[in-house]
Design an enzyme around this catalytic site. Structure first.
Site, PDB file in Angstrom:
ATOM      1  N   LYS A 128      65.240  53.552 115.300  1.00  0.00           N
ATOM      2  CA  LYS A 128      66.643  53.140 115.291  1.00  0.00           C
ATOM      3  C   LYS A 128      66.860  51.961 116.240  1.00  0.00           C
ATOM      4  O   LYS A 128      67.517  50.982 115.902  1.00  0.00           O
ATOM      5  CB  LYS A 128      67.545  54.306 115.700  1.00  0.00           C
ATOM      6  CG  LYS A 128      67.365  55.584 114.890  1.00  0.00           C
ATOM      7  CD  LYS A 128      67.893  55.462 113.491  1.00  0.00           C
ATOM      8  CE  LYS A 128      67.989  56.814 112.787  1.00  0.00           C
ATOM      9  NZ  LYS A 128      66.726  57.535 112.631  1.00  0.00           N
ATOM     10  N   LYS A 163      74.836  58.093 114.431  1.00  0.00           N
ATOM     11  CA  LYS A 163      73.622  58.854 114.123  1.00  0.00           C
ATOM     12  C   LYS A 163      72.790  59.053 115.378  1.00  0.00           C
ATOM     13  O   LYS A 163      72.819  58.237 116.309  1.00  0.00           O
ATOM     14  CB  LYS A 163      72.793  58.137 113.063  1.00  0.00           C
ATOM     15  CG  LYS A 163      72.481  56.668 113.348  1.00  0.00           C
ATOM     16  CD  LYS A 163      71.842  56.008 112.124  1.00  0.00           C
ATOM     17  CE  LYS A 163      71.685  54.520 112.291  1.00  0.00           C
ATOM     18  NZ  LYS A 163      71.108  53.870 111.092  1.00  0.00           N
ATOM     19  N   ARG A 213      64.638  50.328 101.003  1.00  0.00           N
ATOM     20  CA  ARG A 213      63.415  50.421 101.803  1.00  0.00           C
ATOM     21  C   ARG A 213      62.484  49.290 101.396  1.00  0.00           C
ATOM     22  O   ARG A 213      62.028  49.215 100.264  1.00  0.00           O
ATOM     23  CB  ARG A 213      62.758  51.784 101.580  1.00  0.00           C
ATOM     24  CG  ARG A 213      61.318  51.900 102.097  1.00  0.00           C
ATOM     25  CD  ARG A 213      61.164  51.655 103.605  1.00  0.00           C
ATOM     26  NE  ARG A 213      62.026  52.501 104.398  1.00  0.00           N
ATOM     27  CZ  ARG A 213      61.736  53.762 104.742  1.00  0.00           C
ATOM     28  NH1 ARG A 213      60.620  54.321 104.329  1.00  0.00           N
ATOM     29  NH2 ARG A 213      62.579  54.446 105.514  1.00  0.00           N
ATOM     30  N   ARG A 228      67.775  53.325  97.640  1.00  0.00           N
ATOM     31  CA  ARG A 228      68.072  54.761  97.616  1.00  0.00           C
ATOM     32  C   ARG A 228      69.587  54.914  97.530  1.00  0.00           C
ATOM     33  O   ARG A 228      70.301  54.703  98.506  1.00  0.00           O
ATOM     34  CB  ARG A 228      67.474  55.421  98.852  1.00  0.00           C
ATOM     35  CG  ARG A 228      65.945  55.334  98.853  1.00  0.00           C
ATOM     36  CD  ARG A 228      65.336  55.505 100.209  1.00  0.00           C
ATOM     37  NE  ARG A 228      65.719  54.428 101.113  1.00  0.00           N
ATOM     38  CZ  ARG A 228      65.422  54.402 102.416  1.00  0.00           C
ATOM     39  NH1 ARG A 228      64.745  55.396 102.952  1.00  0.00           N
ATOM     40  NH2 ARG A 228      65.812  53.399 103.157  1.00  0.00           N
ATOM     41  N   ARG A 236      74.991  58.866 102.798  1.00  0.00           N
ATOM     42  CA  ARG A 236      73.559  58.698 103.039  1.00  0.00           C
ATOM     43  C   ARG A 236      72.799  58.488 101.738  1.00  0.00           C
ATOM     44  O   ARG A 236      72.981  59.227 100.779  1.00  0.00           O
ATOM     45  CB  ARG A 236      73.005  59.937 103.751  1.00  0.00           C
ATOM     46  CG  ARG A 236      73.703  60.244 105.061  1.00  0.00           C
ATOM     47  CD  ARG A 236      73.334  61.630 105.561  1.00  0.00           C
ATOM     48  NE  ARG A 236      73.734  62.661 104.612  1.00  0.00           N
ATOM     49  CZ  ARG A 236      73.363  63.939 104.703  1.00  0.00           C
ATOM     50  NH1 ARG A 236      72.584  64.326 105.702  1.00  0.00           N
ATOM     51  NH2 ARG A 236      73.764  64.821 103.811  1.00  0.00           N
ATOM     52  N   ASP A 276      64.637  49.146 106.624  1.00  0.00           N
ATOM     53  CA  ASP A 276      65.789  49.637 105.867  1.00  0.00           C
ATOM     54  C   ASP A 276      66.894  48.595 105.913  1.00  0.00           C
ATOM     55  O   ASP A 276      67.283  48.136 106.999  1.00  0.00           O
ATOM     56  CB  ASP A 276      66.291  50.956 106.444  1.00  0.00           C
ATOM     57  CG  ASP A 276      65.364  52.118 106.119  1.00  0.00           C
ATOM     58  OD1 ASP A 276      64.432  51.928 105.306  1.00  0.00           O
ATOM     59  OD2 ASP A 276      65.555  53.214 106.681  1.00  0.00           O
ATOM     60  N   GLU A 284      67.257  49.833 110.067  1.00  0.00           N
ATOM     61  CA  GLU A 284      66.197  50.549 110.768  1.00  0.00           C
ATOM     62  C   GLU A 284      64.874  49.822 110.589  1.00  0.00           C
ATOM     63  O   GLU A 284      64.667  49.115 109.597  1.00  0.00           O
ATOM     64  CB  GLU A 284      66.044  51.995 110.264  1.00  0.00           C
ATOM     65  CG  GLU A 284      67.173  52.930 110.663  1.00  0.00           C
ATOM     66  CD  GLU A 284      66.880  54.387 110.318  1.00  0.00           C
ATOM     67  OE1 GLU A 284      65.694  54.738 110.120  1.00  0.00           O
ATOM     68  OE2 GLU A 284      67.842  55.169 110.243  1.00  0.00           O
ATOM     69  N   ASN A 286      61.225  51.312 110.455  1.00  0.00           N
ATOM     70  CA  ASN A 286      60.467  52.558 110.436  1.00  0.00           C
ATOM     71  C   ASN A 286      58.986  52.293 110.650  1.00  0.00           C
ATOM     72  O   ASN A 286      58.372  51.532 109.899  1.00  0.00           O
ATOM     73  CB  ASN A 286      60.672  53.270 109.098  1.00  0.00           C
ATOM     74  CG  ASN A 286      62.112  53.702 108.898  1.00  0.00           C
ATOM     75  OD1 ASN A 286      62.515  54.761 109.344  1.00  0.00           O
ATOM     76  ND2 ASN A 286      62.896  52.859 108.238  1.00  0.00           N
TER      77      ASN A 286
END
Length: 318
Positions: A128, A163, A213, A228, A236, A276, A284, A286
């Site tokens: 994050k 979050k 992603r 997504r 979400r 992301d 984000e 990841n």
């Protein structure tokens, strides 16, 4: 080539959609040998060792079942430096045990272990928080445990997402509209009454078109992302939260973000990264166990796992 995967229990993997399993099949197809271990089985005794098990993946197996792999030989105590590659695929949360594992992997590298992603890189790139370094690509963002400060940020932007910093799969994410009646309760819950730091970001309406992603492997972006798309009424887009994955070519903005970050992250030891992006904004970075290999491969003409293996072989041949 002998490749060790550090994973959660292999019996918990959903092989039909698991990116790690896709990597294993792609490696096996090239004749490489596979080994597995778990985070709990790493240890230091002068150097870094692990309790490892050689496995084979079974061609044509039903990936909906657990019979897609089999053990080869017995469990061995093996120095991580004896493998050609060590691939860290332990899922979050990024807790202290994960941090200890990253330290062990960094120590193993001092004795010649080739770890992907490197221990130090994973340790210093919280998924994050890493976006704050690239603020030119992010929506307005606040990181704080001070509830008054977070409330002021909410008042300023009117519609925000909050979050925890150590979640995965959409866990603990809340959208706070301008008239959120449970604002204080939600912030008390997430910050544990002001004792734990969280992230707040201005809400990005383009989430309805998907949380994209973008996979970056060895400094090169895969040309397709997986959007997504949230369920109706959901904020979400995470697949674990019921989102629907739709592969699509990278947009001009996606390429801009990916090409800007890719060489920086590769130089730091991040071989595989999942960016992301919602709309035009990076949300984000990841680095622990990025997913979506299978969905992108199934919906496009690009075999992500095969590309991963090709790039891994290229790096190891140098």
């Amino acid at each position: 080539m002998q490749v060790l995967f550090i994973i959660d229990s292999i019996d918990t993997l959903k092989a039909y959609k698991d990116s790690t399993v896709a990597m294993m099949y792609a490696l096996s197809a090239k004749g490489h040998e596979l080994f597995i271990t778990e985070q709990k089985d790493l240890y230091i005794n002068g150097q870094v060792f692990a309790k490892t098990q050689a496995i084979q993946v079974i061609d044509g197996a039903n990936l909906e079942e657990h019979s897609w792999w089999q053990e080869v030989g017995s469990v061995q105590e093996t120095n991580l430096a004896d493998f050609d590659a060590v691939i860290m695929r332990k899922d979050p949360p990024f807790n202290m045990e994960y941090a200890y594992s990253c330290h062990l992997l960094a120590y193993a590298e001092k004795f010649g272990a080739k770890v992907f992603n490197t221990g130090i890189a994973m340790l210093t790139h919280p998924e994050k928080l890493s976006i704050t370094e690239f603020s030119q690509f992010t929506s307005p963002t606040l990181v704080s445990k001070d509830m008054a400060r977070i409330k002021a940020f909410h008042q300023q932007h009117g519609d925000v997402v909050v979050k925890p910093l150590d979640g995965m799969g959409g866990m603990g994410i809340f959208r706070l509209g301008a008239q959120e009646p449970n604002l204080s309760s939600i912030l008390e819950l997430l910050t544990k009454n002001g004792t734990e730091t969280i992230m707040a970001q201005r809400y990005i309406p383009e989430i309805v078109k998907g949380d994209k992603r973008i996979l970056v492997i060895n400094g090169q972006a895969v040309p397709y992302c997986l959007a997504r798309i949230p369920l109706a009424g959901e904020t979400r887009g995470n697949l674990a939260a019921g989102g629907r994955g739709v592969a699509q070519p990278l947009s001009e903005r996606d390429w801009e973000i990916a090409n800007s970050l890719a060489p920086i992250l590769r130089e730091r030891g991040l071989f595989l990264v999942g960016l992301d992006v919602i709309g035009d904004y990076l949300t984000e970075v990841n680095v622990t166990s990025p997913t979506c290999f299978v969905e992108i491969t199934q919906q496009t003409d690009f075999d992500v796992a095969a590309f991963f293996v090709e790039q891994l072989e290229q790096v190891l041949s140098k």
